[in-house]
Design an enzyme around this catalytic site. Structure first.
Site, PDB file in Angstrom:
ATOM      1  N   ASP A 186       0.813  -1.198   0.000  1.00  0.00           N
ATOM      2  CA  ASP A 186       0.000   0.000   0.000  1.00  0.00           C
ATOM      3  C   ASP A 186       0.862   1.270   0.000  1.00  0.00           C
ATOM      4  O   ASP A 186       1.815   1.369   0.787  1.00  0.00           O
ATOM      5  CB  ASP A 186      -0.863  -0.033   1.277  1.00  0.00           C
ATOM      6  CG  ASP A 186      -1.878   1.076   1.324  1.00  0.00           C
ATOM      7  OD1 ASP A 186      -2.806   1.025   0.516  1.00  0.00           O
ATOM      8  OD2 ASP A 186      -1.741   1.976   2.172  1.00  0.00           O
ATOM      9  N   GLU A 192       1.796  -0.525  -4.914  1.00  0.00           N
ATOM     10  CA  GLU A 192       0.797   0.455  -5.345  1.00  0.00           C
ATOM     11  C   GLU A 192       1.547   1.707  -5.776  1.00  0.00           C
ATOM     12  O   GLU A 192       1.658   2.687  -5.031  1.00  0.00           O
ATOM     13  CB  GLU A 192      -0.179   0.794  -4.213  1.00  0.00           C
ATOM     14  CG  GLU A 192      -1.343   1.640  -4.717  1.00  0.00           C
ATOM     15  CD  GLU A 192      -1.972   2.560  -3.678  1.00  0.00           C
ATOM     16  OE1 GLU A 192      -2.905   3.275  -4.049  1.00  0.00           O
ATOM     17  OE2 GLU A 192      -1.541   2.559  -2.511  1.00  0.00           O
TER      18      GLU A 192
HETATM   19  C1  GLC Z   1      -3.878   3.279  -0.508  1.00  0.00           C
HETATM   20  C2  GLC Z   1      -5.156   2.486  -0.510  1.00  0.00           C
HETATM   21  C3  GLC Z   1      -6.291   3.398  -0.121  1.00  0.00           C
HETATM   22  C4  GLC Z   1      -6.015   3.913   1.267  1.00  0.00           C
HETATM   23  C5  GLC Z   1      -4.651   4.581   1.355  1.00  0.00           C
HETATM   24  C6  GLC Z   1      -4.236   4.772   2.773  1.00  0.00           C
HETATM   25  O1  GLC Z   1      -3.872   4.266  -1.482  1.00  0.00           O
HETATM   26  O2  GLC Z   1      -5.357   1.894  -1.756  1.00  0.00           O
HETATM   27  O3  GLC Z   1      -7.523   2.754  -0.165  1.00  0.00           O
HETATM   28  O4  GLC Z   1      -7.010   4.806   1.631  1.00  0.00           O
HETATM   29  O5  GLC Z   1      -3.644   3.805   0.751  1.00  0.00           O
HETATM   30  O6  GLC Z   1      -3.922   3.533   3.356  1.00  0.00           O
END
Ligand code: GLC
Length: 569
Positions: free
Chosen positions: A196, A275
């Site tokens: 993440d 991500e």
């Molecule tokens: C990432 C996740 C998102 C979340 C953020 C904070 O972007 O995909 O859903 O709100 O991180 O953890």
């Protein structure tokens, strides 16, 4: 087929646990439900599952604020339920990766409670503490990035909600604690992690202030109101400037290398997907992450076009080739943070055709495809116009600010919140044309409203019985992909690059060459591929009823919006 790792061949399916399948009938998805749906996923042809966070959480950010990294949220079941799910997925030859949230914990995590309790406890330095806010940094979710904790008389930093304090990753104890949480799941047999928000892990040590003349709420509002390309560009520039000192700071690659070596302690090719869209995270090809997402592909203004896809592929594949011959692409068009692909690419007339094309694109481009739950039946954004039903705190925060600070009229604020919230793309999976779409029993109110279009054919059960449905189309195409080595392992070569009506390309391995044509226009086409060093095209798949299974390359006739795949011999 050239030797590929499982994660290069796999079709991934993202499950958002809260919204996928409600096994115990309480309005919230759970492991019992997910387990019952494994046969559905296996029959569809899914090879791997990415599970959004399933850990205990006070749910300020619906699981992305974790209060215990080595347990299961009680509303989803027990650790035993998780193990049963993992076992049954593996028994169906499906891999499972978990979501690992590194940047922050929940403010209810024991680490934070201890850290906050005094300035000299053993975890005092596990988060980012300062006496007074040293700059004007913003949180991208709720304004001020520094929040006061009276217990210690200091402020802590948070890139996301104030309930999501940032860990201090410069502290080696933090790393060890997080790596040991990762090992906990690796030992149970999970096949890897989706990481993440890795770009947010470190902050500029100089704490340089941003220079944007707006705060977060004002910037969001400016984005809502920007209409011309110049206005949009200005807002996008502001967005970058506001957060650039809080993102992508030095140290990340070393950290990813450390995490890689934790995974390499285990057998079985455990994988990491970040991500992020920066291919630098792939290191030298095997010392950091295995995959990063091709997010630029999904960020088109309006529906996907052949020219957009072609230029994305040209740029992306060239960057990857520079990293290492093994650097592997990874394509996706949707996830729990963005508007659903079906809605984003709709033009109001040929929405269904465009949905087919975008699903087909994911299965035919070079790279690992990630599908978001419900895309296979054409689930659409569902706008929640009643603000009291919003569950995404990023949106409720903005709604309040619009009303109270920006003095936006209530109806306009509700509309704007409905459009920006991520709730619209997280609604419960539509299993059947039944109350609550068969997600929960009729008497229950699911955690988020169900999109009523389950009654217009957007459901698994109805599409399952209809050979002309999106689901049937997708299932057939997955089978073709599975049995066509060039579609998985083959190189990509663009053809007919002048056309913005159709996208044509070759996928080829040393043993097989496949021609893919996606007609993004309603206009039929007659195409000439006779300059290719092949004689005939043997049909592998078409979305249209084609009589002829074998044809010459000089006049390939294509129907409007047809998906055509043939092996060239
Ligand atoms: C990432 C996740 C998102 C979340 C953020 C904070 O972007 O995909 O859903 O709100 O991180 O953890």
């Amino acid at each position: 087929m050239p030797e590929l790792k499982w994660w290069q061949k796999a079709l991934f399916y993202q499950i958002y646990p809260r919204s996928f399948a409600d096994g115990n009938g309480d309005g919230i998805g759970d492991f019992k439900g997910m387990l019952e749906k494994l046969d559905y996923l296996a029959a569809l042809g899914i090879d791997a599952i990415w599970l959004s966070p399933h850990f205990p959480s006070p749910n300020w950010d619906w699981g992305y604020d974790i209060s215990d990294y080595t347990a299961v949220a009680p509303e989803y079941g027990s650790l035993r339920d998780f193990e049963a799910f993992l076992y049954e997925a593996h028994a169906r030859s499906m891999h499972v990766i978990l979501d690992l949230v590194l940047n922050h914990t929940s403010d209810e995590h024991a680490w934070f409670l201890e850290s906050r309790s005094s300035r000299d406890n053993p975890k005092a330095d596990w988060y980012v503490w300062v006496d007074t806010p040293p700059n004007n940094w913003q949180s991208c979710f709720d304004g001020e990035a520094w929040t006061y904790a009276p217990e210690r008389g200091q402020h802590y930093y948070h890139y996301f909600m104030k309930q999501q304090p940032d860990l201090n990753w410069r502290n080696p104890q933090v790393k060890e604690a997080m790596w040991s949480a990762a090992r906990f799941w690796l030992e149970l047999g999970v096949d890897g992690f989706r990481l993440d928000a890795i770009g947010t892990i470190y902050e500029d040590p100089q704490l340089t202030p941003h220079t944007v003349p707006l705060d977060l709420a004002e910037l969001r509002r400016a984005a809502d109101l920007a209409k011309t390309p110049q206005e949009k560009e200005k807002v996008a520039g502001y967005w970058v400037d506001m957060f650039k000192h809080q993102l992508n700071q030095p140290g990340l690659h070393d950290l990813m290398k450390e995490l890689r070596s934790v995974l390499d302690e285990y057998d079985g090719d455990r994988m990491l997907v970040g991500e992020d869209d920066n291919p630098d995270f792939m290191g030298n090809g095997h010392d950091e992450l295995n995959l990063v997402f091709n997010f630029p592909l999904m960020r088109s203004e309006g529906p996907l076009t052949p020219a957009w896809i072609r230029s994305n592929q040209a740029a992306r594949l060239a960057i990857l080739a520079n990293i290492s011959p093994q650097a592997w692409p990874c394509n996706t068009l949707g996830n729990h943070d963005c508007s659903r692909a079906y809605t984003r690419y709709a033009d109001g007339i040929h929405d269904a055709e465009r949905a087919r094309l975008s699903l087909a694109l994911m299965l035919t481009l070079k790279g690992t495809p990630f599908l978001y739950y419900g895309e296979e039946i054409g689930m659409q954004d569902y706008l929640i116009e009643d603000p009291s039903l919003l569950r995404d705190t990023m949106a409720t925060w903005y709604y309040e600010r619009m009303l109270n600070e920006l003095k936006v009229a209530a109806a306009e604020a509700a509309r704007s919140a409905a459009l920006m919230t991520r709730d619209k793309n997280r609604t419960p999976m539509q299993w059947a044309n039944q109350p609550n779409a068969g997600f929960s029993p009729a008497r229950v109110v699911p955690w988020l409203p169900v999109n009523p279009n389950y009654a217009q054919g957007v459901s698994v059960a109805e599409q399952h019985q209809d050979p002309t449905s999106l689901l049937s189309f997708y299932q057939r195409l997955i089978q073709v992909r599975r049995s066509t080595p060039a579609l998985i392992a083959g190189d990509y070569q663009a053809l007919h690059e002048h056309s913005n009506e159709y996208l044509a390309f070759l996928r080829s391995t040393p043993g097989q060459t496949v021609l893919v044509i996606l007609n993004f226009s309603q206009k039929p086409q007659v195409l000439d591929f006779s300059q290719l060093p092949f004689e005939t095209a043997h049909l592998l798949f078409s979305s249209a009823g084609r009589g002829q299974k074998e044809e010459g390359l000089q006049h390939i006739h294509l129907g409007g919006f047809e998906v055509y795949i043939a092996e060239l011999r």
